[in-house]
Design a protein around this motif. Structure first.
Motif, PDB file in Angstrom:
ATOM      1  N   GLY A  82       0.802  -1.222   0.000  1.00 49.35           N
ATOM      2  CA  GLY A  82       0.000   0.000   0.000  1.00 49.35           C
ATOM      3  C   GLY A  82       0.832   1.267   0.000  1.00 49.35           C
ATOM      4  O   GLY A  82       0.337   2.347  -0.348  1.00 49.35           O
ATOM      5  N   CYS A  83       2.092   1.167   0.361  1.00 50.20           N
ATOM      6  CA  CYS A  83       2.965   2.345   0.450  1.00 50.20           C
ATOM      7  C   CYS A  83       3.683   2.649  -0.864  1.00 50.20           C
ATOM      8  O   CYS A  83       4.407   3.643  -0.961  1.00 50.20           O
ATOM      9  CB  CYS A  83       3.990   2.141   1.561  1.00 50.20           C
ATOM     10  SG  CYS A  83       4.780   3.656   2.142  1.00 50.20           S
ATOM     11  N   ALA A  84       3.491   1.832  -1.875  1.00 48.31           N
ATOM     12  CA  ALA A  84       4.256   1.980  -3.116  1.00 48.31           C
ATOM     13  C   ALA A  84       4.096   3.364  -3.731  1.00 48.31           C
ATOM     14  O   ALA A  84       5.071   3.986  -4.166  1.00 48.31           O
ATOM     15  CB  ALA A  84       3.835   0.900  -4.115  1.00 48.31           C
ATOM     16  N   LYS A  85       2.893   3.862  -3.787  1.00 53.87           N
ATOM     17  CA  LYS A  85       2.637   5.179  -4.382  1.00 53.87           C
ATOM     18  C   LYS A  85       3.392   6.260  -3.616  1.00 53.87           C
ATOM     19  O   LYS A  85       4.022   7.143  -4.221  1.00 53.87           O
ATOM     20  CB  LYS A  85       1.142   5.460  -4.358  1.00 53.87           C
ATOM     21  CG  LYS A  85       0.736   6.848  -4.862  1.00 53.87           C
ATOM     22  CD  LYS A  85       0.985   7.031  -6.333  1.00 53.87           C
ATOM     23  CE  LYS A  85       0.400   8.344  -6.811  1.00 53.87           C
ATOM     24  NZ  LYS A  85       0.752   8.641  -8.232  1.00 53.87           N
ATOM     25  N   VAL A  88       7.175   6.104  -4.255  1.00 49.94           N
ATOM     26  CA  VAL A  88       7.546   6.622  -5.573  1.00 49.94           C
ATOM     27  C   VAL A  88       7.460   8.143  -5.610  1.00 49.94           C
ATOM     28  O   VAL A  88       8.346   8.821  -6.137  1.00 49.94           O
ATOM     29  CB  VAL A  88       6.653   5.999  -6.662  1.00 49.94           C
ATOM     30  CG1 VAL A  88       6.883   6.688  -8.006  1.00 49.94           C
ATOM     31  CG2 VAL A  88       6.925   4.512  -6.798  1.00 49.94           C
ATOM     32  N   ASP A  89       6.403   8.700  -5.034  1.00 41.71           N
ATOM     33  CA  ASP A  89       6.163  10.145  -5.119  1.00 41.71           C
ATOM     34  C   ASP A  89       6.923  10.947  -4.063  1.00 41.71           C
ATOM     35  O   ASP A  89       7.253  12.107  -4.274  1.00 41.71           O
ATOM     36  CB  ASP A  89       4.669  10.445  -4.976  1.00 41.71           C
ATOM     37  CG  ASP A  89       3.865   9.950  -6.163  1.00 41.71           C
ATOM     38  OD1 ASP A  89       4.491   9.579  -7.183  1.00 41.71           O
ATOM     39  OD2 ASP A  89       2.628   9.937  -6.077  1.00 41.71           O
ATOM     40  N   GLY A  90       7.170  10.356  -2.911  1.00 42.11           N
ATOM     41  CA  GLY A  90       7.810  11.081  -1.825  1.00 42.11           C
ATOM     42  C   GLY A  90       6.809  11.888  -1.017  1.00 42.11           C
ATOM     43  O   GLY A  90       5.607  11.904  -1.302  1.00 42.11           O
ATOM     44  N   SER A  91       7.298  12.575  -0.013  1.00 36.83           N
ATOM     45  CA  SER A  91       6.440  13.336   0.899  1.00 36.83           C
ATOM     46  C   SER A  91       5.702  14.443   0.169  1.00 36.83           C
ATOM     47  O   SER A  91       6.304  15.201  -0.609  1.00 36.83           O
ATOM     48  CB  SER A  91       7.265  13.944   2.030  1.00 36.83           C
ATOM     49  OG  SER A  91       6.475  14.809   2.817  1.00 36.83           O
ATOM     50  N   THR A 282      -1.542  10.269   7.122  1.00 42.34           N
ATOM     51  CA  THR A 282      -2.467  10.819   6.129  1.00 42.34           C
ATOM     52  C   THR A 282      -1.983  10.517   4.723  1.00 42.34           C
ATOM     53  O   THR A 282      -2.757  10.066   3.862  1.00 42.34           O
ATOM     54  CB  THR A 282      -2.615  12.335   6.330  1.00 42.34           C
ATOM     55  OG1 THR A 282      -3.189  12.595   7.620  1.00 42.34           O
ATOM     56  CG2 THR A 282      -3.530  12.934   5.263  1.00 42.34           C
ATOM     57  N   ALA A 283      -0.702  10.764   4.478  1.00 41.51           N
ATOM     58  CA  ALA A 283      -0.138  10.480   3.159  1.00 41.51           C
ATOM     59  C   ALA A 283      -0.170   8.987   2.858  1.00 41.51           C
ATOM     60  O   ALA A 283      -0.427   8.563   1.722  1.00 41.51           O
ATOM     61  CB  ALA A 283       1.292  11.009   3.084  1.00 41.51           C
ATOM     62  N   TYR A 284       0.069   8.177   3.875  1.00 38.91           N
ATOM     63  CA  TYR A 284       0.059   6.723   3.719  1.00 38.91           C
ATOM     64  C   TYR A 284      -1.349   6.224   3.400  1.00 38.91           C
ATOM     65  O   TYR A 284      -1.530   5.363   2.530  1.00 38.91           O
ATOM     66  CB  TYR A 284       0.581   6.091   4.996  1.00 38.91           C
ATOM     67  CG  TYR A 284       0.711   4.582   4.966  1.00 38.91           C
ATOM     68  CD1 TYR A 284       1.304   3.931   3.895  1.00 38.91           C
ATOM     69  CD2 TYR A 284       0.265   3.804   6.030  1.00 38.91           C
ATOM     70  CE1 TYR A 284       1.449   2.556   3.877  1.00 38.91           C
ATOM     71  CE2 TYR A 284       0.394   2.423   6.016  1.00 38.91           C
ATOM     72  CZ  TYR A 284       0.983   1.814   4.942  1.00 38.91           C
ATOM     73  OH  TYR A 284       1.116   0.446   4.927  1.00 38.91           O
TER      74      TYR A 284
END
Length: 367
Positions: A82-85, A88-91, A282-284
């Motif tokens: 689930g953290c792949a996006k 790849v994108d970063g914070s 939140t980002a996760y």
């Protein structure tokens, strides 16, 4: 003539007197004006009220002048999928920098947390409780990220239920972790016992199990997604998903959520930087939502490959619909995991560190 001169003198005197009176009046007016001017100067001035601009409150997750680096450990496979996006994108916020470590085994994540080398980590749910006890409350459970993804795979058509496993040998990965505890629990629920009625051979890597079942070398295997998916692809359709342990869990009447993966945070870091933890969660959560959306399947699969969580996008694409990714926090997290921990505790108290965690175990996420 004398009369005219007298009149002229009188007229001049009158004019002189008028001028004198006029000059005196002018002096008085000037004096009065000066007094009024001085009085006005000494009196407080009445000013129009000025409206100061009211600053618009801006919600921040940390001071931009003092950015926080968050060290994050993710596991290969569904626990980190689930953290792949996000990887790849970063914070998405300049106030935070995420430094990701991709690990192959949960024991590596446990060691990194123990040493303080990482602040947040994805780990199996039972390991979260073990670490909480081992580190005297040194970690907190922040979110559940993966529900059950275990399957019994078969080369053949003879196994369709747990009862059919009697006398069989299962080749599996996950000894000492959720897979072993769940399998033992479900076998007992079906009047079977590992080591007696069912033989289980444990391996240290999913790849070896997947290769052996895909090649036809072994008949049965227990694997999580995406390793189970990889085995199916390698076998060119000869290997099938014989038993879904999610269904077996429900059929057994087990309590709580069958949840295999979670995210924990070091308590010390959470206390020092709660805004950073909340921002990451939140980002996760957004990343998990993206990876779970069927409309993003192609891009999500590519992100999984780019982040090296799943080696090939083709495998990730087939695995994602069965990966059971989730983002559960708050009371839902507490209710779901406590029921699950009760099951694990009844099966083997050491599987969760000896006891069910108390309330301090749960991180309070404030999005």
């Amino acid at each position: 003539m004398t009369e005219g001169v007298g009149e002229s003198i009188l007229t001049e005197k009158s004019s002189y007197l008028e001028r004198m009176v006029l000059m005196k009046n002018m002096k008085r007016l000037l004096a009065l004006g000066l007094s009024l001017t001085l009085l006005a100067a000494c009196s407080p001035k009445e000013s129009k009220p000025t409206v100061e601009p009211t600053p618009t409150p801006v919600e921040t997750k940390g001071p931009a002048a003092d950015p926080v680096t968050v060290n994050v450990a993710m596991l290969k496979g569904t626990t980190g999928l689930g953290c792949a996006k996000l990887m790849v994108d970063g914070s998405p916020e300049e106030a935070y920098t995420y430094h990701f470590s991709l690990l192959g085994e949960a024991t590596e994540a446990a060691a990194a947390l123990t040493k303080g080398e990482v602040d947040i980590a994805a780990v199996p749910t039972n390991l979260a409780s073990v670490l909480y006890h081992k580190l005297d409350g040194g970690v907190q459970l922040a979110a559940l990220n993966t529900l059950g993804v275990l399957y019994i795979l078969e080369n053949g058509e003879t196994v369709n239920s747990l009862e059919d496993l009697k006398g069989k040998t299962i080749h599996a990965f996950g000894q000492g972790a959720n897979p072993e505890f769940v399998l033992n629990y479900l076998l007992e629920k079906n009047d079977l016992k590992a080591g007696e009625d069912v033989t289980v051979e444990w391996y240290s890597a999913t790849d070896e199990v997947a290769t052996r079942i895909a090649s036809g070398e072994v008949e049965l295997a227990m694997l999580p997604i995406p390793a189970a998916t990889s085995a199916q692809i390698q076998s060119q359709g000869k290997v099938r998903l014989a038993i879904d342990l999610n269904e077996a869990w429900t059929n057994a009447g087990a309590q709580g959520l069958f949840t295999m993966g979670c995210v924990v945070v070091r308590t010390e870091f959470a206390q020092a930087h709660p805004e950073a933890v909340d921002a990451f969660l939140t980002a996760y959560g957004d990343s998990i939502a993206y990876m779970s959306d069927p409309d993003n399947l192609e891009d999500a699969a590519q992100a999984a490959e780019t982040a090296s969580i799943i080696p090939k996008a083709a495998v990730a694409k087939k695995a994602l619909p069965d990966a059971n990714l989730c983002f559960i926090t708050g009371n839902d997290m507490i209710d779901g995991i406590q029921g699950y921990y009760q099951v694990l505790y009844a099966a083997d108290p050491t599987s969760i560190g000896g006891s069910i965690p108390d309330g301090a175990f749960y991180y309070s996420y404030n999005p």
